[in-house]
Design a protein around this motif. Sequence first.
Motif, PDB file in Angstrom:
ATOM      1  N   LEU A 328       0.828  -1.207   0.000  1.00  0.00           N
ATOM      2  CA  LEU A 328       0.000   0.000   0.000  1.00  0.00           C
ATOM      3  C   LEU A 328       0.862   1.257   0.000  1.00  0.00           C
ATOM      4  O   LEU A 328       0.554   2.247  -0.675  1.00  0.00           O
ATOM      5  CB  LEU A 328      -0.922   0.001   1.219  1.00  0.00           C
ATOM      6  N   ASP A 329       1.950   1.238   0.766  1.00  0.00           N
ATOM      7  CA  ASP A 329       2.844   2.400   0.825  1.00  0.00           C
ATOM      8  C   ASP A 329       3.522   2.656  -0.516  1.00  0.00           C
ATOM      9  O   ASP A 329       3.630   3.801  -0.968  1.00  0.00           O
ATOM     10  CB  ASP A 329       3.919   2.188   1.900  1.00  0.00           C
ATOM     11  N   GLN A 330       3.997   1.582  -1.134  1.00  0.00           N
ATOM     12  CA  GLN A 330       4.752   1.740  -2.375  1.00  0.00           C
ATOM     13  C   GLN A 330       3.840   2.031  -3.569  1.00  0.00           C
ATOM     14  O   GLN A 330       4.282   2.609  -4.555  1.00  0.00           O
ATOM     15  CB  GLN A 330       5.587   0.479  -2.649  1.00  0.00           C
ATOM     16  N   ALA A 331       2.570   1.622  -3.472  1.00  0.00           N
ATOM     17  CA  ALA A 331       1.598   1.896  -4.544  1.00  0.00           C
ATOM     18  C   ALA A 331       0.576   2.902  -4.057  1.00  0.00           C
ATOM     19  O   ALA A 331      -0.615   2.797  -4.364  1.00  0.00           O
ATOM     20  CB  ALA A 331       0.919   0.599  -4.970  1.00  0.00           C
ATOM     21  N   HIS A 332       1.039   3.905  -3.318  1.00  0.00           N
ATOM     22  CA  HIS A 332       0.137   4.816  -2.601  1.00  0.00           C
ATOM     23  C   HIS A 332      -0.818   5.570  -3.508  1.00  0.00           C
ATOM     24  O   HIS A 332      -1.921   5.911  -3.108  1.00  0.00           O
ATOM     25  CB  HIS A 332       0.949   5.800  -1.763  1.00  0.00           C
ATOM     26  N   GLY A 333      -0.433   5.826  -4.745  1.00  0.00           N
ATOM     27  CA  GLY A 333      -1.297   6.596  -5.618  1.00  0.00           C
ATOM     28  C   GLY A 333      -2.451   5.800  -6.200  1.00  0.00           C
ATOM     29  O   GLY A 333      -3.465   6.363  -6.595  1.00  0.00           O
ATOM     30  N   ALA A 334      -2.301   4.489  -6.274  1.00  0.00           N
ATOM     31  CA  ALA A 334      -3.320   3.626  -6.875  1.00  0.00           C
ATOM     32  C   ALA A 334      -3.226   2.252  -6.222  1.00  0.00           C
ATOM     33  O   ALA A 334      -2.723   1.305  -6.814  1.00  0.00           O
ATOM     34  CB  ALA A 334      -3.087   3.514  -8.387  1.00  0.00           C
ATOM     35  N   PRO A 335      -3.712   2.132  -4.980  1.00  0.00           N
ATOM     36  CA  PRO A 335      -3.412   0.928  -4.204  1.00  0.00           C
ATOM     37  C   PRO A 335      -4.351  -0.256  -4.381  1.00  0.00           C
ATOM     38  O   PRO A 335      -3.999  -1.361  -3.989  1.00  0.00           O
ATOM     39  CB  PRO A 335      -3.504   1.439  -2.761  1.00  0.00           C
ATOM     40  N   THR A 336      -5.548  -0.058  -4.941  1.00  0.00           N
ATOM     41  CA  THR A 336      -6.562  -1.111  -4.878  1.00  0.00           C
ATOM     42  C   THR A 336      -6.127  -2.381  -5.606  1.00  0.00           C
ATOM     43  O   THR A 336      -6.178  -3.479  -5.054  1.00  0.00           O
ATOM     44  CB  THR A 336      -7.890  -0.611  -5.461  1.00  0.00           C
ATOM     45  N   LEU A 337      -5.705  -2.252  -6.860  1.00  0.00           N
ATOM     46  CA  LEU A 337      -5.298  -3.427  -7.625  1.00  0.00           C
ATOM     47  C   LEU A 337      -4.047  -4.060  -7.029  1.00  0.00           C
ATOM     48  O   LEU A 337      -3.963  -5.288  -6.903  1.00  0.00           O
ATOM     49  CB  LEU A 337      -5.059  -3.049  -9.087  1.00  0.00           C
ATOM     50  N   ALA A 338      -3.071  -3.239  -6.651  1.00  0.00           N
ATOM     51  CA  ALA A 338      -1.841  -3.774  -6.058  1.00  0.00           C
ATOM     52  C   ALA A 338      -2.135  -4.523  -4.767  1.00  0.00           C
ATOM     53  O   ALA A 338      -1.559  -5.578  -4.493  1.00  0.00           O
ATOM     54  CB  ALA A 338      -0.837  -2.652  -5.805  1.00  0.00           C
ATOM     55  N   SER A 339      -3.047  -3.975  -3.955  1.00  0.00           N
ATOM     56  CA  SER A 339      -3.417  -4.631  -2.708  1.00  0.00           C
ATOM     57  C   SER A 339      -4.052  -5.988  -2.970  1.00  0.00           C
ATOM     58  O   SER A 339      -3.730  -6.990  -2.312  1.00  0.00           O
ATOM     59  CB  SER A 339      -4.389  -3.740  -1.921  1.00  0.00           C
ATOM     60  N   ALA A 340      -4.964  -6.042  -3.947  1.00  0.00           N
ATOM     61  CA  ALA A 340      -5.620  -7.311  -4.272  1.00  0.00           C
ATOM     62  C   ALA A 340      -4.635  -8.315  -4.853  1.00  0.00           C
ATOM     63  O   ALA A 340      -4.672  -9.508  -4.526  1.00  0.00           O
ATOM     64  CB  ALA A 340      -6.757  -7.064  -5.262  1.00  0.00           C
ATOM     65  N   VAL A 341      -3.745  -7.844  -5.717  1.00  0.00           N
ATOM     66  CA  VAL A 341      -2.752  -8.748  -6.306  1.00  0.00           C
ATOM     67  C   VAL A 341      -1.817  -9.290  -5.232  1.00  0.00           C
ATOM     68  O   VAL A 341      -1.387 -10.448  -5.299  1.00  0.00           O
ATOM     69  CB  VAL A 341      -1.961  -8.029  -7.423  1.00  0.00           C
ATOM     70  N   ASN A 342      -1.514  -8.490  -4.217  1.00  0.00           N
ATOM     71  CA  ASN A 342      -0.652  -8.995  -3.149  1.00  0.00           C
ATOM     72  C   ASN A 342      -1.335 -10.094  -2.351  1.00  0.00           C
ATOM     73  O   ASN A 342      -0.689 -11.034  -1.886  1.00  0.00           O
ATOM     74  CB  ASN A 342      -0.237  -7.866  -2.213  1.00  0.00           C
ATOM     75  N   ILE A 343      -2.661 -10.009  -2.190  1.00  0.00           N
ATOM     76  CA  ILE A 343      -3.392 -11.113  -1.564  1.00  0.00           C
ATOM     77  C   ILE A 343      -3.274 -12.344  -2.455  1.00  0.00           C
ATOM     78  O   ILE A 343      -3.098 -13.471  -1.977  1.00  0.00           O
ATOM     79  CB  ILE A 343      -4.866 -10.749  -1.345  1.00  0.00           C
ATOM     80  N   GLY A 344      -3.346 -12.138  -3.763  1.00  0.00           N
ATOM     81  CA  GLY A 344      -3.114 -13.243  -4.689  1.00  0.00           C
ATOM     82  C   GLY A 344      -1.714 -13.802  -4.540  1.00  0.00           C
ATOM     83  O   GLY A 344      -1.499 -15.014  -4.661  1.00  0.00           O
ATOM     84  N   ALA A 345      -0.743 -12.924  -4.243  1.00  0.00           N
ATOM     85  CA  ALA A 345       0.633 -13.375  -4.058  1.00  0.00           C
ATOM     86  C   ALA A 345       0.755 -14.289  -2.837  1.00  0.00           C
ATOM     87  O   ALA A 345       1.506 -15.268  -2.850  1.00  0.00           O
ATOM     88  CB  ALA A 345       1.562 -12.176  -3.917  1.00  0.00           C
ATOM     89  N   PHE A 346       0.030 -13.969  -1.754  1.00  0.00           N
ATOM     90  CA  PHE A 346       0.012 -14.876  -0.603  1.00  0.00           C
ATOM     91  C   PHE A 346      -0.422 -16.269  -1.041  1.00  0.00           C
ATOM     92  O   PHE A 346       0.170 -17.278  -0.655  1.00  0.00           O
ATOM     93  CB  PHE A 346      -0.962 -14.361   0.468  1.00  0.00           C
ATOM     94  N   ASN A 347      -1.452 -16.311  -1.866  1.00  0.00           N
ATOM     95  CA  ASN A 347      -2.007 -17.597  -2.259  1.00  0.00           C
ATOM     96  C   ASN A 347      -1.228 -18.263  -3.378  1.00  0.00           C
ATOM     97  O   ASN A 347      -1.269 -19.486  -3.510  1.00  0.00           O
ATOM     98  CB  ASN A 347      -3.484 -17.417  -2.629  1.00  0.00           C
ATOM     99  N   LEU A 348      -0.506 -17.485  -4.172  1.00  0.00           N
ATOM    100  CA  LEU A 348       0.425 -18.087  -5.118  1.00  0.00           C
ATOM    101  C   LEU A 348       1.501 -18.840  -4.351  1.00  0.00           C
ATOM    102  O   LEU A 348       1.887 -19.956  -4.718  1.00  0.00           O
ATOM    103  CB  LEU A 348       1.052 -17.011  -6.012  1.00  0.00           C
ATOM    104  N   GLY A 349       1.969 -18.230  -3.257  1.00  0.00           N
ATOM    105  CA  GLY A 349       2.918 -18.927  -2.395  1.00  0.00           C
ATOM    106  C   GLY A 349       2.314 -20.181  -1.799  1.00  0.00           C
ATOM    107  O   GLY A 349       2.974 -21.225  -1.700  1.00  0.00           O
ATOM    108  N   ASN A 350       1.038 -20.088  -1.396  1.00  0.00           N
ATOM    109  CA  ASN A 350       0.356 -21.258  -0.850  1.00  0.00           C
ATOM    110  C   ASN A 350       0.289 -22.387  -1.878  1.00  0.00           C
ATOM    111  O   ASN A 350       0.538 -23.552  -1.563  1.00  0.00           O
ATOM    112  CB  ASN A 350      -1.064 -20.891  -0.422  1.00  0.00           C
ATOM    113  N   ALA A 351      -0.077 -22.036  -3.108  1.00  0.00           N
ATOM    114  CA  ALA A 351      -0.197 -23.042  -4.164  1.00  0.00           C
ATOM    115  C   ALA A 351       1.159 -23.661  -4.477  1.00  0.00           C
ATOM    116  O   ALA A 351       1.283 -24.888  -4.605  1.00  0.00           O
ATOM    117  CB  ALA A 351      -0.791 -22.405  -5.425  1.00  0.00           C
TER     118      ALA A 351
END
Length: 413
Positions: A328-351
């Motif tokens: 969120l800090d690094q994508a402060h100007g447009a955080p919504t998609l980056a935030s959602a993709v990072n949740i996907g990143a958690f689950n990519l790690g899970n997979a």
Amino acid sequence: MQRDRSSNSGKGRAAPLALLALAVGAFGIGTTEFVIMGLLPEIADDYGVSIPTAGLLVTGYALGVVVGAPLLTVLGNRAGRKKMLMLLMGLFVLGNLVSALAPSFGLMLTGRVVASLAHGSFFGIGSVVAAGLVAPDRKAAAIATMFTGLTVANIVGVPLGTFVGQVVGWRTTFAAVAALGVLGLLGIARLVPDTPRPLGTRLGGELGAFRNPQVLLAMAMTVLGFGGVFAAITYIAPMMTEVAGYSDGAVTWLLVLFGIGMFLGNLLGGRYADRALMPLLYVTLGGLALVLALFTFAAHDKVLAAVAIVLVGALGFATVPPLQKRVLDQAHGAPTLASAVNIGAFNLGNALAAWLGGLVISAGLGYTAPNWVGALLAAAALGLALWSAVLERRAPVQDAAGATAPAPAPVHH
């Protein structure tokens, strides 16, 4: 000016209830995500498949999150965030109902994927909503409050769901999870403020966040770091029954211990991520790698195995608020998609971790072998965190749109 102060005051008063509603939704999602670990043997027996094959229910769910996070966030780019959260919970309910009624393993897997499509966008959009409800210096704490629902799910929802699944039948568990989703939907409709998409936020701006290398590094840390947790936890039931010597019924209480560890780790991450984000990541990722390596040996002793499960949960989940806030800090100007993709990143790690864990088990290396996989993944995440810090000190800052500016003096990162 008077109207703005009044509005902010009202929003401040509404924040606790709104965060509670988000936490309820997170509770349902957390229950369906993690309860599968304790029910793998029952599901495998019911469908006549092997444990590694049943592990595809974990991998499939995680991959569904990876795909659903950016896809549904982009599709809902023009919708208000509250409306989007409600739609996502509806999709979650549908997927769990399919899982509960599935006559074949393939359809069960389909239901898991359908439910998972809502996961990434819910936590991604929810993180942005939660952070926007509080003062800037309380953002990580607000995110942690929402994720408390996920951790409490592992103390209450997952063990209870595992017990019900073992005694009454796993289909009952998924039907109950669908009911939790309905409760979460009603809570969001009632308590979350109607926050439309900010004017001027376009898809191009959201995509621009991914030109910032620090955003990509944070997501890579997410994949590897939390993936380390799932390498061990995906196969916790057979590991504890076949290696540690616990009974099938004891798996429920071991999952309670894991949930307690997650709850404590989430509190730790939320408390200190606003103060010392990068040092917190160094400690938690390094500790996670060490504990997972030792878990290979500790799994042969009941007491040491139980202690290791708590530590894996605590150290693994202590990385969640800082990693989400980092994005969120690094994508402060447009955080919504980056935030959602990072949740996907958690689950990519899970997979990735669930798949690698299944590979080493299928190769005959035993049920403790996934712990080594997890240790290596966590150690790699620590390496990326250190590299990210070096680059941040040396390179100019890059905003969400890709523009650069001279790097400011380091604060607490």
